[in-house]
Design an enzyme around this catalytic site. Structure first.
Site, PDB file in Angstrom:
ATOM      1  N   ARG A   1      42.940  40.030  25.562  1.00 36.48           N
ATOM      2  CA  ARG A   1      42.482  41.573  25.426  1.00 36.48           C
ATOM      3  C   ARG A   1      40.917  41.520  24.921  1.00 36.48           C
ATOM      4  NH1 ARG A   1      47.954  42.318  23.252  1.00 36.48           N
ATOM      5  NH2 ARG A   1      49.425  42.817  25.000  1.00 36.48           N
TER       6      ARG A   1
ATOM      7  N   PHE B   1      51.481  45.940  35.677  1.00 39.08           N
ATOM      8  CA  PHE B   1      52.371  45.548  34.706  1.00 39.08           C
ATOM      9  C   PHE B   1      51.798  46.087  33.448  1.00 39.08           C
ATOM     10  CE2 PHE B   1      52.976  42.337  38.113  1.00 39.08           C
ATOM     11  CZ  PHE B   1      54.254  42.595  38.623  1.00 39.08           C
TER      12      PHE B   1
ATOM     13  N   SER C   1      56.823  50.306  35.792  1.00 39.48           N
ATOM     14  CA  SER C   1      58.028  50.604  36.473  1.00 39.48           C
ATOM     15  C   SER C   1      59.201  51.110  35.415  1.00 39.48           C
ATOM     16  CB  SER C   1      58.758  49.790  37.321  1.00 39.48           C
ATOM     17  OG  SER C   1      59.134  48.479  36.608  1.00 39.48           O
TER      18      SER C   1
ATOM     19  N   ASN D   1      57.261  50.092  41.416  1.00 39.05           N
ATOM     20  CA  ASN D   1      57.304  48.895  41.594  1.00 39.05           C
ATOM     21  C   ASN D   1      55.806  48.304  41.912  1.00 39.05           C
ATOM     22  OD1 ASN D   1      57.223  46.256  44.003  1.00 39.05           O
ATOM     23  ND2 ASN D   1      59.309  45.923  42.650  1.00 39.05           N
ATOM     24  N   ALA D   2      55.504  47.190  41.202  1.00 40.00           N
ATOM     25  CA  ALA D   2      54.114  46.804  41.188  1.00 40.00           C
ATOM     26  C   ALA D   2      53.653  46.426  42.611  1.00 40.00           C
ATOM     27  CB  ALA D   2      53.567  45.557  40.277  1.00 40.00           C
TER      28      ALA D   2
ATOM     29  N   ASP E   1      49.345  41.062  34.646  1.00 40.53           N
ATOM     30  CA  ASP E   1      50.092  40.217  33.630  1.00 40.53           C
ATOM     31  C   ASP E   1      51.616  40.497  33.801  1.00 40.53           C
ATOM     32  OD1 ASP E   1      50.917  39.181  31.264  1.00 40.53           O
ATOM     33  OD2 ASP E   1      50.695  40.961  30.080  1.00 40.53           O
TER      34      ASP E   1
ATOM     35  N   CYS F   1      53.288  33.850  32.026  1.00 36.01           N
ATOM     36  CA  CYS F   1      53.951  33.342  30.936  1.00 36.01           C
ATOM     37  C   CYS F   1      55.204  32.632  31.095  1.00 36.01           C
ATOM     38  CB  CYS F   1      54.547  34.625  30.033  1.00 36.01           C
ATOM     39  SG  CYS F   1      55.636  35.926  30.958  1.00 36.01           S
TER      40      CYS F   1
END
Length: 398
Positions: A214, A230, A253, A280-281, A301, A341
């Protein structure tokens, strides 16, 4: 010094002690040749090689695929409340080498701090604890006592509602362990205020592992139009706005995350500069591309697309698709900050997926920087699984 007593012993199969000698803390069920003594679930056992040579000492749980989690390799060190106290004190001292713990910090990161099964996050005056293993579950009282003495928190709340507890034969547990904790607290991280839901929401309340990412996004945001995909509670978008972004759009979402992002935007005075899109992305990115939208900085992300080696192929397709969509939305000369991740998608494989996405998108890119989790999520080199977060900052060069 006398050798600490254990209830039983675990003998490894021939040739199965190499990972342990390399520093790993896990003993899998298939690596065990035999046991002796009272190896009761949750008990402390000694781990020995086939010839009876001492390798370490840890908690035993026959219900788990990871049957032993080592705590020490010293013959003269007991796995007890004293060890927990020393490890927690060492974990807190380690973090002071990098930054003040301040309002929000991960104080204990399981195997990263040689405390398998324990995660502790600090939010203001409160601590949130997650216990993920049977052995650590039996040491809950010792954990609480050690944290009270080391940190003197206003309250300690448990969020052991992890689905992985089922693999340990444990039910989910939540509730107050000590003192008093409000439902929500407000913390400040690098000048951005965030409301933390201590008793609900994902993880322990916030994703603290992206602190350094960040900061990097913020340093590159001045004057840019930013898309935060996201976006969860809006942390990346808010850091970008604080860094001078002229506008930010977030896609999310989950209704509770969208509500948190709106709340955090208003709290920081950016309610009129952060626009949130519900949905939804993958679908929303297609819609933005079709509408001709372009962004100077895209932050990607996504959640973990795979949590096991069996689903890596499908995860690769998902990561490639979402990165392709993000790259198509980047303005010429723009930046894309992308992350994964998923431990099972390694650092080099992650970059390979991003390279494939850029090729399919027809965008020439430069790898500006790579990164990972912040220092309060330490990587134990003996346990590769502790290195899970990968990030890449890309410059689109057309």
């Amino acid at each position: 010094m006398p050798t600490p007593e254990t209830s039983g012993s675990v003998f490894l199969k021939a040739g199965r002690d190499r990972r342990v000698h390399a520093g790993h803390l896990w003993i899998y069920r298939g690596e065990i040749g035999r046991t002796s003594g009272d190896c009761a679930p949750g008990s402390v056992v000694s781990v020995l090689d086939p010839r009876g040579r001492f390798l370490g000492r840890g908690h035993f749980n026959p219900a788990s695929l990871i049957t032993v989690r080592l705590f020490t390799r010293r013959r003269d060190e007991a796995v007890d409340a004293g060890l927990v106290r020393r490890r927690i004190a060492a974990a807190i001292a380690y973090r002071r080498n990098f930054y003040e713990t301040g309002d929000a910090c991960r104080l204990v990161f399981s195997e990263g701090d040689w405390l398998p099964g324990l995660v502790v996050d600090r939010y203001g005056g409160c601590l949130v604890v997650q216990i993920g293993t049977l052995g650590m579950d039996r040491m809950r009282e010792a954990v609480v006592g050690a944290l009270q003495d080391a940190v003197h928190p206003r309250g300690i709340y448990e969020r052991s509602d992890l689905p992985t507890r089922a693999h340990e034969g444990l039910p989910p547990v939540t509730g107050l362990l000590a003192g008093k904790c409000p439902t929500r607290v407000t913390v400040t991280i690098d000048g951005v205020q965030l409301v933390v839901p201590l008793k609900e929401g994902q993880k322990t309340g916030l994703y603290l592992d992206h602190r350094d990412t960040r900061r990097l996004v913020r340093s590159q945001a001045d004057g840019r139009r930013v898309l935060d995909v996201f976006c969860n509670a809006g942390a990346f978008a808010l850091h970008a706005l604080r860094g001078g972004a002229r506008e930010a759009i977030g896609i999310e979402s989950a209704p509770e995350a969208l509500a948190a992002a709106r709340r955090n935007a208003d709290l920081n005075g950016y309610g009129d500069r952060l626009r949130l899109i519900d949905g939804n992305a993958f679908e929303r990115l297609r819609e933005l591309e079709k509408a001709g939208e372009r962004f100077d900085l895209v932050v990607l992300d996504p959640p973990a697309f795979t949590k096991s080696v069996k689903s890596v192929a499908g995860a690769r397709r998902g990561y490639k698709e979402i990165n392709l969509r993000a790259l198509r939305l980047a303005s010429p000369g723009g930046l894309v900050m992308t992350a994964s991740c998923s431990y099972h998608l390694g650092p080099e494989e992650f970059l390979e997926v991003v390279r494939e996405a850029a090729a399919d998108a027809g965008r020439p890119v430069t790898l500006v920087a790579v990164g990972g989790q912040a220092p309060d999520h330490p990587v134990n080199l003996g346990v590769p699984e502790t290195r899970y977060l990968k990030t890449a900052l890309l410059a689109v060069r057309d």
